[in-house]
Design a protein around this motif. Structure first.
Motif, PDB file in Angstrom:
ATOM      1  N   PHE A 232       0.806  -1.497   4.390  1.00 62.88           N
ATOM      2  CA  PHE A 232       1.031  -2.027   5.723  1.00 62.88           C
ATOM      3  C   PHE A 232      -0.207  -2.758   6.229  1.00 62.88           C
ATOM      4  N   SER A 233       0.006  -3.827   6.967  1.00 68.54           N
ATOM      5  CA  SER A 233      -1.113  -4.589   7.508  1.00 68.54           C
ATOM      6  C   SER A 233      -1.922  -3.757   8.492  1.00 68.54           C
ATOM      7  N   PHE A 234      -1.267  -2.784   9.140  1.00 65.61           N
ATOM      8  CA  PHE A 234      -1.945  -1.952  10.126  1.00 65.61           C
ATOM      9  C   PHE A 234      -2.518  -0.661   9.530  1.00 65.61           C
TER      10      PHE A 234
ATOM     11  N   ARG B 138      -6.687  -8.455   0.850  1.00 64.75           N
ATOM     12  CA  ARG B 138      -5.255  -8.547   1.118  1.00 64.75           C
ATOM     13  C   ARG B 138      -4.783 -10.000   1.060  1.00 64.75           C
ATOM     14  N   LEU B 139      -5.562 -10.901   1.645  1.00 61.95           N
ATOM     15  CA  LEU B 139      -5.177 -12.318   1.654  1.00 61.95           C
ATOM     16  C   LEU B 139      -5.130 -12.879   0.239  1.00 61.95           C
TER      17      LEU B 139
ATOM     18  N   TYR C  67       6.953  -6.230  -0.577  1.00 62.67           N
ATOM     19  CA  TYR C  67       8.007  -5.517   0.138  1.00 62.67           C
ATOM     20  C   TYR C  67       7.526  -5.107   1.528  1.00 62.67           C
ATOM     21  N   PHE C  68       6.224  -4.908   1.680  1.00 59.02           N
ATOM     22  CA  PHE C  68       5.683  -4.518   2.978  1.00 59.02           C
ATOM     23  C   PHE C  68       5.811  -5.652   3.989  1.00 59.02           C
ATOM     24  N   ASN C  69       5.763  -6.887   3.523  1.00 55.56           N
ATOM     25  CA  ASN C  69       5.989  -8.000   4.435  1.00 55.56           C
ATOM     26  C   ASN C  69       7.414  -7.960   4.961  1.00 55.56           C
ATOM     27  N   LEU C  70       8.374  -7.661   4.081  1.00 53.09           N
ATOM     28  CA  LEU C  70       9.769  -7.535   4.504  1.00 53.09           C
ATOM     29  C   LEU C  70       9.903  -6.436   5.552  1.00 53.09           C
ATOM     30  N   ILE C  71       9.314  -5.280   5.294  1.00 54.26           N
ATOM     31  CA  ILE C  71       9.426  -4.161   6.228  1.00 54.26           C
ATOM     32  C   ILE C  71       8.898  -4.556   7.606  1.00 54.26           C
ATOM     33  N   GLU C  72       7.750  -5.207   7.630  1.00 52.41           N
ATOM     34  CA  GLU C  72       7.136  -5.538   8.906  1.00 52.41           C
ATOM     35  C   GLU C  72       7.879  -6.660   9.638  1.00 52.41           C
ATOM     36  N   THR C  73       8.338  -7.664   8.912  1.00 51.43           N
ATOM     37  CA  THR C  73       9.046  -8.759   9.584  1.00 51.43           C
ATOM     38  C   THR C  73      10.404  -8.294  10.107  1.00 51.43           C
TER      39      THR C  73
END
Length: 494
Positions: A65-67, A235-236, A401-407
């Protein structure tokens, strides 16, 4: 009579998508939720998949997660146990465990039109009601057994990769593994040195690319934890690598055919890894890179150089009581049979794995059967108000997949905030908006590798029964932008 729901939100699924949705709901001011998980622990795929060699298939710095970014991963590609620990860490840190029920298997979900709430029925007979339901069950959750004659006749040990039996010792055993997908790529090089003989039954070769993996020494892990901006930079870089290797390569193949470069790299990796020309040819895919899920490994292909590893490409005729017989009449006697045959994907009874009844008893599975898989930005389906999905059709673009979860969670929380502001109890996407998004999704597919490349014979689970690929043809930046800018007028609030 108007009913008061037990909880404002019911989240179905205790994997990373359910955990992420719960955390983001709480952070947005929606703390009255109950998370239901059918297993006895959290983590989803990382709870169920414990086979030898299991690990993440994208860099760990992008797979979080980004956070909640960690710096202590042991490798660039973390092993499965660390992802399971990460899930448990998030559950405890963000107080998700207290608002969860384990061993709670959902058998059906029905919308009460008169009270604008959902009834979620559990296998133990209990019924939980919620104003909203978030389906976070994922797709790759239900193991798929092979449709091979005699599959129940084998008298030895049988296990699916997703339900590994750690009491089974493979040392000195004759082992057969059916399938050469993602899990097999990880398992085969790990067990090859332990077994007496390993027979690998391959139907379709997988594109295998070099894996930029290495251990992360403690000085580097320490630096990532102390140096400002280092975790964000890692991460980037990781996300950019993932973006180039799948979303851009798959969805924008018509503009930038980067998959062709990937194929050259794959052929080079094969030549450098496999000594026997005949074996190398059998391992060479005859379809375009990207048509099915590729894999990254530095050890999988080399395993076929071992004297005790046999690659069998002759189709299986039947499974016998003692082994596997191919159509040419050759019988391979084995002690242990490993099924690396993947999961149910776009099949009836799997999206989701329980019946969902919306307005006037409308059935979600029937809707998709009659109208093809579709959902507004992968989240909502008209006629099923207050029901949102994390991994719905045309929601996932193939990045982390974490990008999907967050968006998707950001999409849902935006709707819930709008509903709270309007004092609405029902949120439903309009048919016009859904039709528009579905047409847009289909209109973009001409540039996807799935429809431009040579996908015949790929046997890819990306394709459904209609020949569609319900992946979102968009860059990750576009999905992030859309989550916070989609028109609220595409929904009705009442």
């Amino acid at each position: 009579m108007t009913r008061t729901p037990d909880h404002e939100i019911v989240i179905i699924g205790g994997g990373l998508s359910g955990i992420g949705a719960a955390i983001m709901l709480d952070r947005a001011g929606f703390g009255d939720y109950l998370l239901l998980e059918e297993g006895d622990g959290f983590g989803g795929a990382w709870h169920w998949n414990t086979y030898p060699g299991v690990g993440v298939d994208i860099p760990s710095f992008a797979y979080q997660f980004s956070f909640e970014q960690l710096s202590g991963w042991s490798r660039i590609y973390a092993p499965g146990a660390e992802l399971k620990a990460y899930a448990e860490h998030c559950v405890d840190k963000y107080d998700v465990r207290r608002r969860s029920r384990l061993l709670a298997s959902v058998v059906s979900s029905q919308y009460d039109d008169s009270s604008d709430l959902w009834e979620v029925h559990l296998a133990d007979g209990d019924v939980v009601t919620g104003r909203y339901v978030i389906n976070a069950t994922g797709v790759l959750t239900k193991p798929k057994k092979p449709e091979i004659r005699g599959a129940d006749e084998f008298r030895g040990t049988v296990m699916h990769t997703a339900r590994w039996d750690h009491d089974v010792d493979l040392t000195g055993k004759r082992v057969a593994i059916i399938g050469t997908g993602a899990s097999a790529v990880q398992i085969i090089p790990v067990i090859a040195s332990d077994v007496e003989h390993l027979t690998v039954f391959q139907r379709t070769p997988i594109w295998c690319l070099p894996k930029p993996d290495s251990g992360l020494a403690w000085p580097l892990r320490t630096a990532l934890g102390l140096v400002p901006g280092s975790k964000a930079a890692a991460r980037l870089i990781s996300q950019t690598y993932v973006e180039v290797t799948f979303p851009l390569a798959a969805h924008f193949h018509g503009y930038v055919p980067t998959a062709l470069f990937g194929e050259k790299l794959g052929h080079l990796h094969l030549r450098r890894s496999v000594r026997n020309p005949e074996t190398r040819q059998k391992l060479t895919p005859q379809y375009s890179l990207g048509c099915k899920r590729p894999s990254f490994s530095n050890t999988y292909l080399k395993a076929f150089n071992r004297a005790n590893v046999l690659l069998e490409t002759d189709p299986i005729e039947t499974i016998t009581s003692t082994g596997v017989r191919t159509v040419s009449g050759v019988t391979h006697d084995v002690d242990v049979l490993i099924l690396a045959t993947g999961f149910k994907t776009f099949e009836k009874g799997n999206m989701p794995a329980y019946p969902v009844q919306g307005i006037d008893g409308g059935d979600l599975e029937s809707f998709w059967t009659e109208n093809r898989f579709q959902a507004y930005r992968g989240v909502s389906v008209p006629g099923f108000p207050n029901f949102f999905t994390i991994l719905g059709p045309y929601g996932y673009n193939g990045s982390s997949y974490f990008n999907l979860i967050e968006t998707q969670s950001a999409h849902v929380t935006r709707l819930l905030k709008a509903a709270r502001k309007r004092k609405a109890s029902r949120v439903d996407v309009t048919e016009e908006a859904n039709d528009r998004y579905f047409a847009k999704s289909l209109g973009r597919r001409d540039n996807q590798v799935f429809f431009q490349g040579n996908c015949a014979g790929a046997n890819s689970y990306y394709f459904d029964d209609n020949g569609d690929v319900p992946l979102r043809a968009a860059s990750t930046l576009e999905t992030m932008w859309d989550a916070s800018h989609f028109p609220l007028k595409d929904y009705t609030f009442s």
